[in-house]
Design a protein around this motif. Structure first.
Motif, PDB file in Angstrom:
ATOM      1  N   GLY A  12      12.391  17.618  -6.458  1.00  0.00           N
ATOM      2  CA  GLY A  12      11.874  18.715  -7.083  1.00  0.00           C
ATOM      3  C   GLY A  12      10.360  18.987  -6.326  1.00  0.00           C
ATOM      4  O   GLY A  12      10.230  19.263  -5.183  1.00  0.00           O
ATOM      5  N   GLN A  13       9.366  18.820  -7.296  1.00  0.00           N
ATOM      6  CA  GLN A  13       7.929  19.527  -6.824  1.00  0.00           C
ATOM      7  C   GLN A  13       7.100  18.270  -6.390  1.00  0.00           C
ATOM      8  O   GLN A  13       5.914  18.212  -5.957  1.00  0.00           O
ATOM      9  N   PHE A  14       7.879  17.059  -6.502  1.00  0.00           N
ATOM     10  CA  PHE A  14       7.307  15.744  -6.189  1.00  0.00           C
ATOM     11  C   PHE A  14       6.920  15.323  -4.717  1.00  0.00           C
ATOM     12  O   PHE A  14       8.209  15.528  -4.181  1.00  0.00           O
ATOM     13  N   GLY A  15       6.102  14.914  -4.257  1.00  0.00           N
ATOM     14  CA  GLY A  15       6.216  14.294  -2.929  1.00  0.00           C
ATOM     15  C   GLY A  15       6.672  12.984  -2.537  1.00  0.00           C
ATOM     16  O   GLY A  15       7.289  12.437  -3.513  1.00  0.00           O
ATOM     17  N   THR A  16       6.820  12.419  -1.264  1.00  0.00           N
ATOM     18  CA  THR A  16       7.685  11.531  -1.049  1.00  0.00           C
ATOM     19  C   THR A  16       6.613  10.347  -1.077  1.00  0.00           C
ATOM     20  O   THR A  16       5.325  10.492  -0.909  1.00  0.00           O
ATOM     21  N   LEU A  17       6.914   9.297  -1.058  1.00  0.00           N
ATOM     22  CA  LEU A  17       6.007   7.800  -0.864  1.00  0.00           C
ATOM     23  C   LEU A  17       6.185   7.231   0.559  1.00  0.00           C
ATOM     24  O   LEU A  17       7.412   7.243   1.149  1.00  0.00           O
TER      25      LEU A  17
ATOM     26  N   ASP B 210       0.765  -1.012   0.020  1.00  0.00           N
ATOM     27  CA  ASP B 210       0.118   0.109  -0.089  1.00  0.00           C
ATOM     28  C   ASP B 210       0.848   1.149  -0.025  1.00  0.00           C
ATOM     29  O   ASP B 210       1.783   1.269   0.879  1.00  0.00           O
ATOM     30  N   LEU B 211       0.810   2.129  -1.047  1.00  0.00           N
ATOM     31  CA  LEU B 211       1.541   3.221  -0.999  1.00  0.00           C
ATOM     32  C   LEU B 211       0.461   4.758  -1.136  1.00  0.00           C
ATOM     33  O   LEU B 211      -0.669   4.668  -1.577  1.00  0.00           O
ATOM     34  N   GLY B 212       1.060   5.517  -0.349  1.00  0.00           N
ATOM     35  CA  GLY B 212       0.520   6.845  -0.460  1.00  0.00           C
ATOM     36  C   GLY B 212       1.583   7.881  -0.590  1.00  0.00           C
ATOM     37  O   GLY B 212       2.661   7.798  -0.591  1.00  0.00           O
ATOM     38  N   ILE B 213       1.052   9.034  -1.478  1.00  0.00           N
ATOM     39  CA  ILE B 213       1.817  10.011  -1.872  1.00  0.00           C
ATOM     40  C   ILE B 213       1.775  11.427  -0.910  1.00  0.00           C
ATOM     41  O   ILE B 213       0.469  11.751  -0.621  1.00  0.00           O
ATOM     42  N   ASN B 214       2.927  11.541  -0.196  1.00  0.00           N
ATOM     43  CA  ASN B 214       2.899  12.767   0.960  1.00  0.00           C
ATOM     44  C   ASN B 214       3.354  14.047   0.069  1.00  0.00           C
ATOM     45  O   ASN B 214       4.487  14.385  -0.065  1.00  0.00           O
ATOM     46  N   GLY B 215       2.200  14.699  -0.869  1.00  0.00           N
ATOM     47  CA  GLY B 215       2.770  15.841  -1.260  1.00  0.00           C
ATOM     48  C   GLY B 215       2.052  15.542  -2.960  1.00  0.00           C
ATOM     49  O   GLY B 215       1.129  14.976  -2.926  1.00  0.00           O
TER      50      GLY B 215
ATOM     51  N   GLU C 198      -3.902   7.093   0.727  1.00  0.00           N
ATOM     52  CA  GLU C 198      -4.197   8.359   1.041  1.00  0.00           C
ATOM     53  C   GLU C 198      -5.996   8.319   1.053  1.00  0.00           C
ATOM     54  O   GLU C 198      -6.572   7.809   0.061  1.00  0.00           O
ATOM     55  N   THR C 199      -6.439   8.609   1.835  1.00  0.00           N
ATOM     56  CA  THR C 199      -7.899   8.642   2.225  1.00  0.00           C
ATOM     57  C   THR C 199      -8.430   9.799   1.321  1.00  0.00           C
ATOM     58  O   THR C 199      -8.020  10.434   0.886  1.00  0.00           O
ATOM     59  N   SER C 200      -9.816   9.576   0.993  1.00  0.00           N
ATOM     60  CA  SER C 200     -10.361  10.534   0.226  1.00  0.00           C
ATOM     61  C   SER C 200     -10.273  12.083   1.038  1.00  0.00           C
ATOM     62  O   SER C 200     -10.479  12.111   2.117  1.00  0.00           O
ATOM     63  N   ASN C 201     -10.269  12.988   0.085  1.00  0.00           N
ATOM     64  CA  ASN C 201     -10.208  14.372   0.621  1.00  0.00           C
ATOM     65  C   ASN C 201     -11.680  15.139   0.935  1.00  0.00           C
ATOM     66  O   ASN C 201     -11.631  16.251   0.984  1.00  0.00           O
TER      67      ASN C 201
END
Length: 396
Positions: free
Chosen positions: A344-349, A74-79, A355-358
């Motif tokens: 750069g402009q990319f977030g970390t994994l 399971d992966l989430g993008i922080n950014g 990532e839950t629904s916003n």
């Protein structure tokens, strides 16, 4: 009469209810992005407007909350950024990082879209491909170098090699011995024994035997200064050669004794490492926060299998939703900008999280009440217009 205005209001309110209802329905959908309706009035130059229309339905691409799952796929993008997938020959983008490993080693989501990335060692200069975990074992690697650090006891007596010839079976023919492990080209483990003999003050002879077989042709020499520090320039570190047999290639390796000392303490091994290893089957995979896909093997080694590619867009709101939590690029979104997590402009994994629904459920419920009242108000307008028209018809 105002029927057209009220009908336009009903249609727009119905669309608003659809959008709010869709947001509420997907409040628990991983990676979902909520939408909002933008309205515009309709005016044709008459004294009164002609009602309203839906100008656009915009998606909110703000980040949702990362929620730990404890599952390493399971992966989430922080950014910022999107995962890049291929699905039915089309490139799609998503924030949903719930992945599974297929029987043939591909990382894919529940809809069968395959995660893409850059091959190992290529970086962003390469073309993204479907990431695949190879099923084969890691090949064995023969030892080519050994790094060892010892303390040799300065107080022992010297041994005259002219009167006492060296023999691996005669402990009086050397001052100290230590064993380690090396591997041949087939990954077979062999015992390496290093023999140290003090031949003069500050001078030590070094011999090596593998499985009891000595390489008599190559003898090293360690020279120390008066402070017990190794004089590397004055020392010799030959390459030792052996024939392990069993179909393996000849084994040749050098030994570095950097950091070795000669003090008046007991003989001691400070460190011993070598660069060979046996073959090993794949036992698991992990994903670093920079997106590197790491294969872990039974021989306790790890290998870079590739790196996950992230994409971003100048105008994410221009993306078109394809359902199943994926979007495709359009002319309005611009071309994807590819890169690596954390650069750069990319977030970390974040591995082991999604990532839950916003969607803010509380706000959506309030918006639902407002949309309902709006719809009811427009129906009331139709009712009033109907009563006025009926009154006009009944005039005598």
């Amino acid at each position: 009469m105002g029927f057209s205005q009220a009908l336009s209001g009903l249609n727009s309110a119905a669309t608003n209810l659809d959008v709010v209802g869709n947001n509420i329905a997907n409040s628990q959908t991983v990676g979902f992005k909520g939408s909002s309706v933008q309205f515009a009035d309709v005016y044709t130059g008459a004294m009164a407007g002609q009602g309203t229309r839906v100008a656009a339905v915009l998606q909110d691409f703000s980040n949702g909350t990362l929620e730990a799952t404890g599952r390493n796929l399971d992966l989430g993008i922080n950014g910022n950024g999107f995962f890049r997938f291929t699905q039915a020959g089309e490139v799609v983008y998503s924030r949903n990082g719930q992945l599974t490993l297929t029987a043939d080693g591909y990382l894919q989501n529940a809809q069968g879209a395959r995660l893409t990335g850059f091959p190992a060692g290529v970086g962003t200069g390469g073309q993204p491909v479907d990431l695949q975990v190879p099923a084969g074992a890691m090949n064995a690697t023969a030892t080519t170098g050994v790094e060892a650090s010892f303390n040799l006891d300065a107080t022992v007596d010297s041994i005259d090699r002219a009167t006492v010839p060296f023999s691996t079976t005669d402990s009086d023919s050397y001052s100290y011995a230590n064993t380690g492990t090396v591997y041949d080209s087939l990954g077979v483990q062999h015992t390496m024994t290093t023999y140290f003999t003090k031949t003069a003050d500050n001078t030590w002879e070094v011999r090596v035997a593998v499985d009891g077989n000595e390489d008599a042709a190559n003898t090293g020499e360690l020279v120390f200064d008066n402070n017990g520090t190794l004089n590397e320039a004055g020392s010799t570190f030959p390459t030792y050669g052996f024939t392990p047999g069993g179909g393996a290639e000849p084994l040749n390796f050098s030994i570095s004794f950097d950091g070795s000392t000669q003090f008046g303490n007991d003989f001691a091994l400070d460190s011993l490492t070598q660069n060979g290893y046996a073959a090993g089957a794949l036992v698991g995979i992990t994903i670093d926060d920079d997106g590197t896909l790491i294969g872990n093997y039974a021989n306790e080694k790890s290998q870079n299998l590739g790196v996950i590619a992230l994409a971003n867009f100048r105008n994410p709101e221009g993306l078109t939703s394809k359902g199943d939590n994926v979007w495709v690029e359009t002319g309005a979104s611009g071309q994807p900008l590819l890169g690596l997590a954390g650069a750069g402009q990319f977030g970390t994994l974040e591995s082991g999280a999604v990532e839950t629904s916003n969607v803010d459920l509380t706000r959506e419920l309030v918006d639902l009440i407002v949309a309902q009242r709006n719809y009811q108000a427009n129906t009331q307008t139709i009712k009033v217009q109907d009563e006025v028209l009926q009154a006009a018809v009944n005039l005598r």
